[in-house]
Design an enzyme around this catalytic site. Sequence first.
Site, short mmCIF file in Angstrom:
data_model
loop_
_atom_site.label_atom_id
_atom_site.label_comp_id
_atom_site.label_asym_id
_atom_site.label_seq_id
_atom_site.Cartn_x
_atom_site.Cartn_y
_atom_site.Cartn_z
CB THR A 25 3.45 -12.38 -1.86
OG1 THR A 25 3.01 -13.58 -1.25
CG2 THR A 25 2.40 -11.96 -2.89
CG PHE A 48 5.65 -21.10 -1.47
CD1 PHE A 48 4.29 -21.24 -1.67
CD2 PHE A 48 6.10 -20.26 -0.47
CE1 PHE A 48 3.38 -20.54 -0.88
CE2 PHE A 48 5.20 -19.57 0.33
CZ PHE A 48 3.84 -19.70 0.12
CE LYS A 49 3.93 -16.79 -0.40
NZ LYS A 49 3.91 -15.43 0.13
CG ASP A 50 9.24 -17.59 -7.95
OD1 ASP A 50 8.88 -16.42 -8.14
OD2 ASP A 50 10.34 -17.90 -7.45
#
Length: 474
Positions: A152, A119-121
């Site tokens: 991250t 999800f960090k993308d």
Amino acid sequence: MKYVSTRGQIDPVPFQEAVLMGLARDGGLLLPEHFPDVRDRLDAWRALPYEQLAFEIMSRYIGDIPADDLRNIIRKSYERFRPVPAGGAVLGQGPQIVPVRSVGPVYLLELFHGPTYAFKDVALQFLGNLFEYVLGRRNTEMNIVVATSGDTGSAAIHGVRGRSNIRIFVLHPAGRVSPVQELQMTSVLDDNVFNIALEGTFDDAQSIVKALFRNLPFKDARHLGAVNSINWARILAQIVYYFYAAFRVMDATGSQKVSFSVPTGNFGDIFAGYAAARMGLPTDKLILATNENDILSRFFSTGDYARGTVVPTLSPSMDIQIASNFERWLYLHAGNDAAQVRAWMEAFAQTGSIHVSPRTGEERLDPWLVAGRADTNQTNETIRAFWTEYGYTLDPHSAVGVSVALRKPNPANTPLICLCTASPAKFPDAVIGAAGSEAAVHEAGIDALQGALTRKTTLPNSVKAVEDFVAAHC
């Protein structure tokens, strides 16, 4: 829109300055002066594609980037995602950047279709393009220093690799990230990427990064920048998918409200949901889900915020005992009283614990936030149950969120959206251990990492050692 510090000892700054500052110069975290009320825009936004919705939300926080430039930054930020076709269990129409999937009793918001399968993308592809835009117009450079508990680091590296005016120094806790997570970082050999295996925990790495930023002469001389969720732009990009997912589920169910369950370590992702609720997104509950490293679930149950010992788990990105973004919630809970926040944070630094009470006349610490934890057995049971009953493989972080959510009372039967924060392909040992080899998921980009050349530097758990390394390489 300008930005203020939770410590209250800097003048308000515009958006671009806030992005470059990262951590506020007084040691606090930056927040917008207010959260825009968008309740009168919800109906108009429901059918917007993701990129257009992102522009509508972000532009309300960004006053110093022309609209066409912002649209272009957003467009470039999602070009490397692998869109998932709608249809079947996937809600909505057309290709989905962050698909919402109906699985059994919940809706799963899949946030892992970017270049590093996490999800960090969603935020770090945006932040990389944003940095390039701002630095290019100022004709300056940046040396990013970032601590990571797993995802991250790789997402940040893939957001800035090869950019001529940016270098990145990534600190990960040696031996405490998954093999895939380490490979995703250390196999990137671009000249502007430096991987540091720190002999300590993620909390140690995060403390070192904050120490470097508090050393203002060093920060200024070395042009330090931040991509951890202490950077407000990270939170801003994540607000968008809460709106997007809520619209898909409300359209599908006819419900007037939704709830979210968020696997939580550093409090950044769930704070984005909290910001969305403050903007007017119809939110029943935000369920904060932790693993055995449960400082946050303990706090929202008891009011006691007390540092513990980091316990290695199946969900390493959540193996955190000091949540950086928690200070933003404290500031809002205190009614924007920066002096109270300073007192709390000084007490925590000295004693390792603080106690916070509900506001006068309220029984709970927060009207939206409820919390719980899932231990290793419960995580495994959830992975196994979802594979056995629905043929769906959860990664261990997502399984923590689902496990906690399904054990919370839901008397109003509000639709429940669980955030899936990483592809299960990143954690094959955990998946196979819980549900067997048939549940394993393969991603071409991850399988290709096996046998790749790698580069990293191991450093002791020391501010001076990291400071010297950064100075020598920038």
